[in-house]
Design a protein around this motif. Sequence first.
Motif, PDB file in Angstrom:
ATOM      1  N   PRO B 170      42.408  49.298  60.298  1.00 38.25           N
ATOM      2  CA  PRO B 170      41.327  48.873  61.178  1.00 38.25           C
ATOM      3  C   PRO B 170      40.088  48.338  60.462  1.00 38.25           C
ATOM      4  CG  PRO B 170      41.172  51.227  60.823  1.00 38.25           C
ATOM      5  CD  PRO B 170      42.292  50.724  59.932  1.00 38.25           C
ATOM      6  N   SER B 171      40.139  48.143  59.164  1.00 38.87           N
ATOM      7  CA  SER B 171      38.905  47.841  58.426  1.00 38.87           C
ATOM      8  C   SER B 171      38.448  46.394  58.637  1.00 38.87           C
ATOM      9  CB  SER B 171      39.134  48.089  56.937  1.00 38.87           C
ATOM     10  OG  SER B 171      38.083  47.545  56.183  1.00 38.87           O
ATOM     11  N   ASP B 172      37.140  46.222  58.784  1.00 36.95           N
ATOM     12  CA  ASP B 172      36.571  44.879  58.867  1.00 36.95           C
ATOM     13  C   ASP B 172      36.275  44.284  57.490  1.00 36.95           C
ATOM     14  OD1 ASP B 172      36.352  44.135  61.651  1.00 36.95           O
ATOM     15  OD2 ASP B 172      34.948  45.800  61.859  1.00 36.95           O
ATOM     16  N   THR B 173      35.943  45.135  56.524  1.00 36.49           N
ATOM     17  CA  THR B 173      35.575  44.574  55.218  1.00 36.49           C
ATOM     18  C   THR B 173      36.813  44.243  54.382  1.00 36.49           C
ATOM     19  OG1 THR B 173      35.408  46.759  54.188  1.00 36.49           O
ATOM     20  CG2 THR B 173      33.389  45.837  55.143  1.00 36.49           C
ATOM     21  N   ALA B 174      37.937  44.947  54.640  1.00 41.14           N
ATOM     22  CA  ALA B 174      39.123  44.748  53.803  1.00 41.14           C
ATOM     23  C   ALA B 174      39.589  43.291  53.759  1.00 41.14           C
ATOM     24  CB  ALA B 174      40.249  45.669  54.271  1.00 41.14           C
ATOM     25  N   PRO B 175      39.732  42.594  54.912  1.00 42.92           N
ATOM     26  CA  PRO B 175      40.213  41.207  54.810  1.00 42.92           C
ATOM     27  C   PRO B 175      39.230  40.309  54.071  1.00 42.92           C
ATOM     28  CG  PRO B 175      39.568  41.738  57.074  1.00 42.92           C
ATOM     29  CD  PRO B 175      39.570  43.026  56.303  1.00 42.92           C
ATOM     30  N   ALA B 176      37.924  40.580  54.212  1.00 35.69           N
ATOM     31  CA  ALA B 176      36.936  39.766  53.493  1.00 35.69           C
ATOM     32  C   ALA B 176      37.099  39.954  51.990  1.00 35.69           C
ATOM     33  CB  ALA B 176      35.522  40.140  53.937  1.00 35.69           C
ATOM     34  N   LEU B 177      37.313  41.195  51.567  1.00 35.09           N
ATOM     35  CA  LEU B 177      37.463  41.456  50.129  1.00 35.09           C
ATOM     36  C   LEU B 177      38.729  40.797  49.580  1.00 35.09           C
ATOM     37  CD1 LEU B 177      36.276  45.168  50.056  1.00 35.09           C
ATOM     38  CD2 LEU B 177      35.089  43.182  49.102  1.00 35.09           C
ATOM     39  N   ILE B 178      39.811  40.834  50.353  1.00 40.17           N
ATOM     40  CA  ILE B 178      41.046  40.193  49.886  1.00 40.17           C
ATOM     41  C   ILE B 178      40.843  38.681  49.775  1.00 40.17           C
ATOM     42  CG2 ILE B 178      43.478  39.731  50.442  1.00 40.17           C
ATOM     43  CD1 ILE B 178      43.576  42.518  51.716  1.00 40.17           C
ATOM     44  N   ALA B 179      40.156  38.104  50.773  1.00 42.06           N
ATOM     45  CA  ALA B 179      39.918  36.656  50.753  1.00 42.06           C
ATOM     46  C   ALA B 179      39.059  36.247  49.561  1.00 42.06           C
ATOM     47  CB  ALA B 179      39.271  36.209  52.061  1.00 42.06           C
ATOM     48  N   LEU B 180      38.246  37.176  49.054  1.00 36.80           N
ATOM     49  CA  LEU B 180      37.390  36.860  47.907  1.00 36.80           C
ATOM     50  C   LEU B 180      38.059  37.211  46.579  1.00 36.80           C
ATOM     51  CD1 LEU B 180      34.004  38.192  49.378  1.00 36.80           C
ATOM     52  CD2 LEU B 180      34.640  35.787  49.026  1.00 36.80           C
ATOM     53  N   ASP B 181      39.346  37.574  46.614  1.00 39.18           N
ATOM     54  CA  ASP B 181      40.082  37.989  45.407  1.00 39.18           C
ATOM     55  C   ASP B 181      39.432  39.176  44.714  1.00 39.18           C
ATOM     56  OD1 ASP B 181      41.917  36.007  45.819  1.00 39.18           O
ATOM     57  OD2 ASP B 181      41.218  34.699  44.194  1.00 39.18           O
ATOM     58  N   ALA B 182      38.885  40.099  45.492  1.00 34.46           N
ATOM     59  CA  ALA B 182      38.206  41.260  44.907  1.00 34.46           C
ATOM     60  C   ALA B 182      39.193  42.177  44.198  1.00 34.46           C
ATOM     61  CB  ALA B 182      37.478  42.032  46.000  1.00 34.46           C
ATOM     62  N   GLN B 183      38.626  43.024  43.343  1.00 32.37           N
ATOM     63  CA  GLN B 183      39.435  44.011  42.628  1.00 32.37           C
ATOM     64  C   GLN B 183      38.849  45.395  42.809  1.00 32.37           C
ATOM     65  OE1 GLN B 183      39.245  42.276  38.683  1.00 32.37           O
ATOM     66  NE2 GLN B 183      41.430  41.773  38.881  1.00 32.37           N
ATOM     67  N   MET B 184      39.713  46.375  42.921  1.00 25.84           N
ATOM     68  CA  MET B 184      39.276  47.746  43.132  1.00 25.84           C
ATOM     69  C   MET B 184      39.383  48.507  41.815  1.00 25.84           C
ATOM     70  SD  MET B 184      39.031  46.995  46.207  1.00 25.84           S
ATOM     71  CE  MET B 184      39.288  47.632  47.827  1.00 25.84           C
ATOM     72  N   VAL B 185      38.289  49.151  41.440  1.00 28.45           N
ATOM     73  CA  VAL B 185      38.285  49.924  40.203  1.00 28.45           C
ATOM     74  C   VAL B 185      38.520  51.392  40.557  1.00 28.45           C
ATOM     75  CG1 VAL B 185      36.998  50.511  38.124  1.00 28.45           C
ATOM     76  CG2 VAL B 185      36.603  48.302  39.272  1.00 28.45           C
ATOM     77  N   ILE B 186      39.623  51.931  40.058  1.00 28.73           N
ATOM     78  CA  ILE B 186      40.010  53.302  40.405  1.00 28.73           C
ATOM     79  C   ILE B 186      40.007  54.147  39.138  1.00 28.73           C
ATOM     80  CG2 ILE B 186      41.858  54.754  41.354  1.00 28.73           C
ATOM     81  CD1 ILE B 186      42.870  52.166  42.784  1.00 28.73           C
ATOM     82  N   ARG B 187      39.363  55.315  39.229  1.00 22.69           N
ATOM     83  CA  ARG B 187      39.372  56.211  38.068  1.00 22.69           C
ATOM     84  C   ARG B 187      40.001  57.549  38.429  1.00 22.69           C
ATOM     85  NH1 ARG B 187      33.838  56.468  34.778  1.00 22.69           N
ATOM     86  NH2 ARG B 187      35.083  58.078  33.723  1.00 22.69           N
ATOM     87  N   SER B 188      40.645  58.138  37.451  1.00 24.67           N
ATOM     88  CA  SER B 188      41.143  59.502  37.608  1.00 24.67           C
ATOM     89  C   SER B 188      40.980  60.146  36.243  1.00 24.67           C
ATOM     90  CB  SER B 188      42.611  59.503  38.024  1.00 24.67           C
ATOM     91  OG  SER B 188      43.409  59.106  36.929  1.00 24.67           O
ATOM     92  N   SER B 189      41.357  61.411  36.135  1.00 21.91           N
ATOM     93  CA  SER B 189      41.192  62.049  34.824  1.00 21.91           C
ATOM     94  C   SER B 189      42.117  61.400  33.791  1.00 21.91           C
ATOM     95  CB  SER B 189      41.438  63.547  34.922  1.00 21.91           C
ATOM     96  OG  SER B 189      42.677  63.761  35.549  1.00 21.91           O
ATOM     97  N   ASP B 190      43.089  60.604  34.255  1.00 17.40           N
ATOM     98  CA  ASP B 190      43.965  59.895  33.322  1.00 17.40           C
ATOM     99  C   ASP B 190      43.382  58.578  32.824  1.00 17.40           C
ATOM    100  OD1 ASP B 190      45.793  61.880  33.693  1.00 17.40           O
ATOM    101  OD2 ASP B 190      46.980  60.788  35.187  1.00 17.40           O
TER     102      ASP B 190
END
Lengths: 211, 335
Positions: B170-190
Motif C-alpha cells: 500500500p505504500s505511496d513512496t515506494a513506487p516513486a523510489l523505484i522510479a528514481l532508481d533508489a537504493q536501500m542501505v541495510i545494516r545488520s551485525s553482519d
Amino acid sequence: MTFQEQIPLEPGNKSRRTFIKMVIASGAAVSASAYLFRGSTLIGQGSLPGAVERLMSLNVNGQMRRVDVMKQETLAMTLRYKLGLTGTKLGCDRSECGACTVLIDDVPHYSCSVLTHTVRGKSIQTIEGLERPDGTLHPVQQAIIDEQGFQCAFCMSGFVMSAVGFLKTNPNPTREELAHGISGNLCRCADYDKILRSMMRGAAYMQKTTT
Amino acid sequence: MAIVHDVMPVFELFQPTTVEDTLALLDTYGTDAWVLAGGLDTFDWFKDRNKRRKVVVDLSGVDSLRGVKKSADGGLEIGASTTLTAVASDPLVKQNYRLLSQAAALVASPQIRNQGTLGGNVSQDTRCWYYRSGWTCYRAGGNICYADTPTAINREHAIFDANRCVAVNPSDTAPALIALDAQMVIRSSDGERVVNAQDYFIGPSTDITRMTVLQPGDLLTAIRIPAAWANAEFYFEKIRERQVWDFPLVNIAAALKVEGGTIRSSRFVVNAVAAHPMRLTAVEEAVAGKPRNEETASMAGALAVQGARPLQHNGYKIPLVRNLVKRAIRGEAQV
Ligand SMILES: Cc1cc2nc3c(=O)[nH]c(=O)nc-3n(C[C@H](O)[C@H](O)[C@H](O)COP(=O)(O)OP(=O)(O)OC[C@H]3O[C@@H](n4cnc5c(N)ncnc54)[C@H](O)[C@@H]3O)c2cc1C
Ligand code: SF4
Ligand code: FES
Ligand code: FES
C-alpha cells in the motif's frame, strides 16, 4: 503465566541461524542486557540495565510533571488517565480521527499513536494549555465561540490543536490551505463549513493580536 | 472493527541512541525484537494483539538516522527515520526529485506524515483486513486466503502476481523510489548491504510472510537517490476514495527523459496492484524512442495491463492502471 508464555510467536520461516539466535537470546536475556548496556548510551537509562525508567518527567503545558509511565503506554492514556487532562479525546485509538491531536514541539500528532516514553525532553501542549493564565482564551478558541463552530464538540479539541499547530507554520492561510492543514481531523456532526469559518476567524484574530 | 483496548500488551522497550547499539539489540533479541520508527503501522498490530514482540527497539533517539543530505555523486541520501513531512518539504528533494515530494505529501493525513517515516513507509505491512484482523490466512502462516473466496470482499486486492495471497503493497513512496532508481542501505551485525529499491520489495512467491527483504536483525538505515533521474519529467498520481487517510486504490510514479518530443528513457511504476510495487518494464521498453503522443499513450496503456487477473470486485483496477499510464505519458495536469 510467565512473561514468555503470554506471547504467541507468529509462525514464519525461521532459518537455522535465527532459530539458534532465539534460543541463545531467550536463555540469556537477563544477563545479556546487563552485559550490553554497561558501556552504551541509552536515553533515560534506568537503574535496571538496559531498561527504560518508568518514572519520568513530562513537560506538559509548560509544567514539568512527574509521572509513572508503562513502556507500552500511549501519550493519550498518560494525559487523560494519569495527568487528568481529559480535554484530549480518544475517538478511534488508531490514527483515524484526530480527536486526540496534541502538539509535540509545536507539531500536531495523534497522541493515541505516540508512546509516552518517546516524548521525553519534548514539550507537549494540549487544549488545556492554550488559554492564558488570566483566563483569556486563545484566539482560535474565542473564534469558535463567536462563530458557534461546533455541535457536540467531541472533535473540537483535536481540531483546535491541529489548527493552532498549522497556523504556526502558515499564519495567513487561504481557506483551502487551512482545510488541507486540518484535514487530519474528522467531525461526526460534520459541519465542516462552520468549523473552517471558525478557524479562519481564529487566524484573523491571531493576526490582530500579533500586529 | 476497531476494538478500543485499555492499553497495548506489555513489551520491553529499548531506546538506543546509536546505530551500533541498535544493531546489537536486534542481534541479541532476533525474532523477539520489533523495530519501531513512527509506529503508525506497528501500534495497530500491537493494539489488536495480532502481532506481538517481547522487545521493542525504538529508533527515535538515533539522530543519525534522520535528515536529507547531498551525496558525492550529486544525488541524495535520506535517513530512514526522516518523517514524511520532512521528505515532502525538503528543499533538496523538491528541487530535483519532485516525484518523491509529491508521493510523500499524498500519504495519509498531516499528523501521520508528521510522525511516519520514509523507512517505515517502505517497510510497512499490507492492509488486507482479513490478515490485519488476525485471521490465520496464508500470510499469517495458515493455509487459506480469505480474500480470494466466492464471498470475499476484495476491492482493494491484487490484479497482478498473486500467489495464494492476493494482498497488495500500500505504500505511496515506494513506487516513486523505484522510479528514481533508489537504493536501500541495510545494516545488520553482519555488515552493510545495498539493495535496489526494486528488489527491496518481495511478493508471495518469494516469501508469503514478508513484504520486504528485511530479516530479523536488519535495520534500514538510509535510502540513496542517484543523480540519474534528477529533474526528469515526473508524473505522480494517486487514486483513492477519500482525499485524506485513504491508501491508494492504485498509484503511479513515472519519470521520463524527453528530447524534442521523443521519449528517450523512462520509468513507470504502479502500486497497490500486487504484493510488491510493479515496475512496468514492458512499457518502458516499448515507449523508448517513440513520440510522446496519444498513439504511444494508448499503446503503453494497453501493454501495462497485459496479464492482469482481477478478482470478483477489483476489475476496475485494470482500466485505472491503463488510464494512469496514458495520463503519465500525456503528462496530464493533475486533479
Ligand atoms: C490511518 C492510516 C492511513 C495511512 N494511509 C497511508 C497512505 O495513504 N499511503 C501510505 O503510503 N501509507 C499510509 N499509511 C501508512 C503510514 O504511512 C505508515 O504506517 C507509515 O509510513 C509507517 O511508518 P512508521 O514510521 O510509522 O512505521 P512503523 O510502524 O514504526 O514501522 C513500520 C514497519 O517497518 C519496520 N521498520 C520501520 N523502520 C525501519 C527501519 N529503519 N529498519 C527496519 N525496519 C523498519 C517496523 O518494524 C514495522 O514493521 C497510513 C497509516 C495509517 C495508520
Ligand atoms: S490476501 Fe493475503 S493477507 Fe489477505 S487473507 Fe489472503 S493470504 Fe491473507
Ligand atoms: S483517537 Fe487518535 S486519531 Fe482517533
Ligand atoms: S461537533 Fe460533534 S464530532 Fe465534531
